[in-house]
Design an enzyme around this catalytic site. Structure first.
Site, PDB file in Angstrom:
ATOM      1  N   THR A 195       0.835  -1.202   0.000  1.00 29.53           N
ATOM      2  CA  THR A 195       0.000   0.000   0.000  1.00 29.53           C
ATOM      3  C   THR A 195       0.871   1.254   0.000  1.00 29.53           C
ATOM      4  OG1 THR A 195      -1.637  -1.296   1.234  1.00 29.53           O
ATOM      5  CG2 THR A 195      -1.988   1.068   1.220  1.00 29.53           C
ATOM      6  N   THR A 245      -3.982   1.292  -2.788  1.00 33.12           N
ATOM      7  CA  THR A 245      -3.413  -0.060  -2.661  1.00 33.12           C
ATOM      8  C   THR A 245      -3.850  -1.003  -3.762  1.00 33.12           C
ATOM      9  OG1 THR A 245      -3.094  -1.871  -1.081  1.00 33.12           O
ATOM     10  CG2 THR A 245      -5.309  -0.964  -1.210  1.00 33.12           C
ATOM     11  N   SER A 253     -10.963  -2.698   5.211  1.00 31.34           N
ATOM     12  CA  SER A 253      -9.622  -2.152   4.982  1.00 31.34           C
ATOM     13  C   SER A 253      -9.070  -1.590   6.281  1.00 31.34           C
ATOM     14  CB  SER A 253      -9.718  -1.029   3.943  1.00 31.34           C
ATOM     15  OG  SER A 253      -8.478  -0.373   3.812  1.00 31.34           O
ATOM     16  N   GLY A 312       0.783  -0.366   5.092  1.00 35.31           N
ATOM     17  CA  GLY A 312       1.277  -1.513   5.864  1.00 35.31           C
ATOM     18  C   GLY A 312       0.187  -2.339   6.516  1.00 35.31           C
ATOM     19  N   GLY A 313      -0.927  -2.584   5.810  1.00 37.63           N
ATOM     20  CA  GLY A 313      -1.983  -3.437   6.364  1.00 37.63           C
ATOM     21  C   GLY A 313      -2.441  -2.916   7.720  1.00 37.63           C
TER      22      GLY A 313
HETATM   23  N1  GLY Z   1      -5.247  -3.966   1.569  1.00 41.10           N
HETATM   24  C1  GLY Z   1      -4.882  -3.486   2.829  1.00 41.10           C
HETATM   25  C2  GLY Z   1      -5.964  -2.728   3.476  1.00 41.10           C
HETATM   26  O1  GLY Z   1      -6.804  -2.154   2.797  1.00 41.10           O
HETATM   27  O2  GLY Z   1      -6.022  -2.719   4.676  1.00 41.10           O
END
Ligand code: GLY
Length: 592
Positions: free
Chosen positions: A391, A409, A462, A484-485
């Site tokens: 991301t 992302t 997300s 970073g997730g």
């Molecule tokens: N794809 C990572 C997020 O949206 O949290």
């Protein structure tokens, strides 16, 4: 002074070195031009001025600068930077992915534009089950893993409402970088390297990103993406209709049909970016504006700030840094436990409003002891892959008072690894952000409940957390966000707390070592030199210090991580707007 990018040198260098018949060529000259000494790199991490931008790539930051030079506003600058990042940082974001865009306008309005990807109509709760068992690989790699992309619809919606320059002009730098090429940096090199095998399974991904002999291009070699340049030109000229209802959708569906994908022309045609109502929380007299579902970030940052507001955080920090991180970790643990249970796309499921109620936060803080870590409700046995970086977050703000926090992302590195031939567009693997089966962790080690189960036309949960902070009178003072997730949520929280409670400038907040707790597994991840500025992890065991020893004695299982999220931010200062990029990567802040 902010360094500017010289287009003539760029063109000369690329023309001199690119190879006919291959997307890749050597470009020592341009690599030299694009390489910064360490002190220079440190200099470009912050910039102060009236119009600013901060992104993870110098070319994208310079795309924003060019927009300001042409009289554009922060919305135009953010769009141009996002488009450019899709070219020069395509493993993190791009046309095949989605984004969440939070905007504060010069008139004081807030716009939360949701360009999150959407599950196709044929998606179902059982689509990743084989013989009754979930197969995570299917939601992460290959045609079945992608959801309908949302980025370009969101950028266009933002531009239609608030842009000031012509749509087509926002594409110039991105097209140039795709057509002429750019010198690959370490981040792109590593991203290709780590996914080389997967990428080589898909003809276009392989042709564009690997060398003809299948090897990984070196740092400094030029990557040209002529198909992507053409795609960008078409979207610039004909608008998102070309992408969602025209040639791109047709090529994508034709390819996916042949490769076990389920996206249809109707799925593309039905996609809409949605304007949502932002989440507002008060924190020590400031208004914190966060992104609502399908992001979980806005809700949980609000929830954690509500918890923290009942503590004298500055005093705790002054007394004991370990206690400060302990308190943060305790708040994170509770917020992520709620995330796993309650959160999902609120167009489909009920996400309770009490989560952001200060009264609810009070019930949670009553359970927090400053003397010891609370026992976890349930300990997962799975490891979270917190070291992966995905991301991208960018920030822009202008002299008129427009501020943009934009997180974009394709989900994990290079999304589902499938590039649609002839288009240069790499598709996302955002389907993995659903809980593919209750209790089964996704690529980030996150588990979810039925609320985040897959359903047709639903948006996966997300962690993206674009956030803007306003003073009591509504003046924007701070913008934060990260990549970073799940680490995004906690990194953004820490940057807000450091700026507001600890009175730190945004660049110091961003550079400080972070912690991350996501309930499952019950571990406090931390960066080296906790309590000071984050240092790269070294072999001399620099991860342990007094702060980590104390956290251990408070009862926290610890694990070191070299990097917990990549953040960008902007802060209002007496000297002007201060833009800052994260020293954990090679970005650039610009000002004009
Ligand atoms: N794809 C990572 C997020 O949206 O949290």
């Amino acid at each position: 002074m902010a360094r500017t990018f010289h287009r003539r040198q760029f063109n000369r260098a690329v023309a001199a070195t690119s190879l006919v018949g291959s997307a890749l060529g050597g470009a020592a000259l341009f690599a030299e031009e694009n390489r910064f000494a360490e002190s220079d790199r440190a200099n470009r991490r912050t910039a102060i001025g009236a119009n600013v931008a901060a992104t993870v790539h110098p070319l994208a930051s310079n795309a924003a600068l060019k927009i300001y030079q042409n009289g554009g506003n922060a919305i135009d600058a953010a769009i141009a930077a996002a488009l450019c990042l899709g070219v020069v940082d395509g493993h993190n974001s791009g046309l095949g992915g989605g984004c969440l865009m939070l905007i504060r306008t010069q008139g004081g309005a807030i716009h939360a534009i949701d360009g999150r990807e959407t599950a196709p109509a044929a998606a179902s709760e059982t689509m990743y089950l084989r013989n009754g068992k979930p197969v995570a690989e299917l939601s992460q790699t290959g045609s079945l893993a992608c959801a309908v992309p949302g980025q370009i619809a969101a950028l266009k919606l933002a531009h239609d409402k608030l842009g000031s320059l012509r749509w087509v002009s926002l594409f110039e730098t991105a097209i140039e970088a795709a057509e002429n090429g750019y010198a690959i940096g370490l981040a792109t090199h590593n991203a290709i390297s780590s996914e080389r095998e997967n990428l080589s399974n898909y003809e276009a991904s392989k042709a564009v990103l690997l060398k003809p002999d299948g090897s990984v291009p070196k740092v400094g070699e030029v990557l040209r993406q002529p198909d992507l340049a053409k795609t960008l030109e078409n979207i610039a000229k004909y608008g998102p209709g070309w992408f969602y209802a025209g040639d791109f959708a047709k090529s994508a569906v034709e390819y996916l049909d042949k490769h076990a994908g389920i996206l249809t022309l109707q799925d593309f045609g039905n996609y809409k970016a949605i304007e949502r109502t932002a989440i507002r929380t008060s924190y020590r007299g400031n208004q914190v504006i966060g992104f609502p579902t399908p992001s979980s970030g806005g809700i949980h940052i609000a929830q954690m700030l509500n918890m923290l507001e009942t503590f004298d955080v500055a005093k705790i920090y002054a007394k004991s840094k370990a206690e400060f991180f302990h308190l943060l970790a305790e708040c994170m643990k509770r917020a992520f436990a709620d995330r796993a249970h309650w959160l999902g796309d609120s167009d489909f499921v009920d996400v309770p409003k009490f989560l952001i109620d200060p009264g609810y936060a009070a019930t949670l803080t009553q359970q927090i002891s400053l003397d010891k870590a609370s026992a976890n409700i349930e300990h997962g046995s799975m490891e979270a892959d917190v070291d992966k970086k995905h991301t991208t977050h960018l920030a822009t703000a202008d002299s008129k008072g427009n501020w943009v926090a934009l997180t974009s992302t394709v989900n994990t590195t290079w999304g589902c690894k499938v590039m649609i031939p002839g288009t240069g567009v790499m598709l996302n693997n955002e389907m993995d952000d659903f809980s593919i089966s209750p209790g089964v962790p996704n690529a980030f080690g996150l588990v979810g409940s039925a609320n985040n189960a897959i359903a047709a036309n639903k948006r996966p949960l997300s962690s993206m957390s674009p956030t803007i902070v306003l003073s009591k009178d509504g003046t924007p003072t701070l913008s934060c966000g990260a990549a970073g997730g799940p680490k995004i949520i906690n990194a953004t929280l820490q940057n807000i707390v450091r700026c507001i409670d600890l009175n730190q400038p945004i660049d110091q907040a961003i550079a400080s070592a972070r912690v991350h707790q996501q309930w499952r597994p019950d571990i406090v991840y931390h960066e080296p030199n906790l309590g000071g500025l984050r240092q790269p992890l070294n072999e001399n065991g620099n991860e342990k210090n007094e702060v980590t020893e104390q956290l251990t004695s408070l009862g926290h299982p610890l694990k070191v991580s070299s990097s917990l999220a990549i953040a960008q931010g902007i802060q209002m200062t007496h000297r002007g707007l201060l833009a800052a990029t994260d020293p954990r990567t090679d970005g650039q802040a610009i000002a004009m």
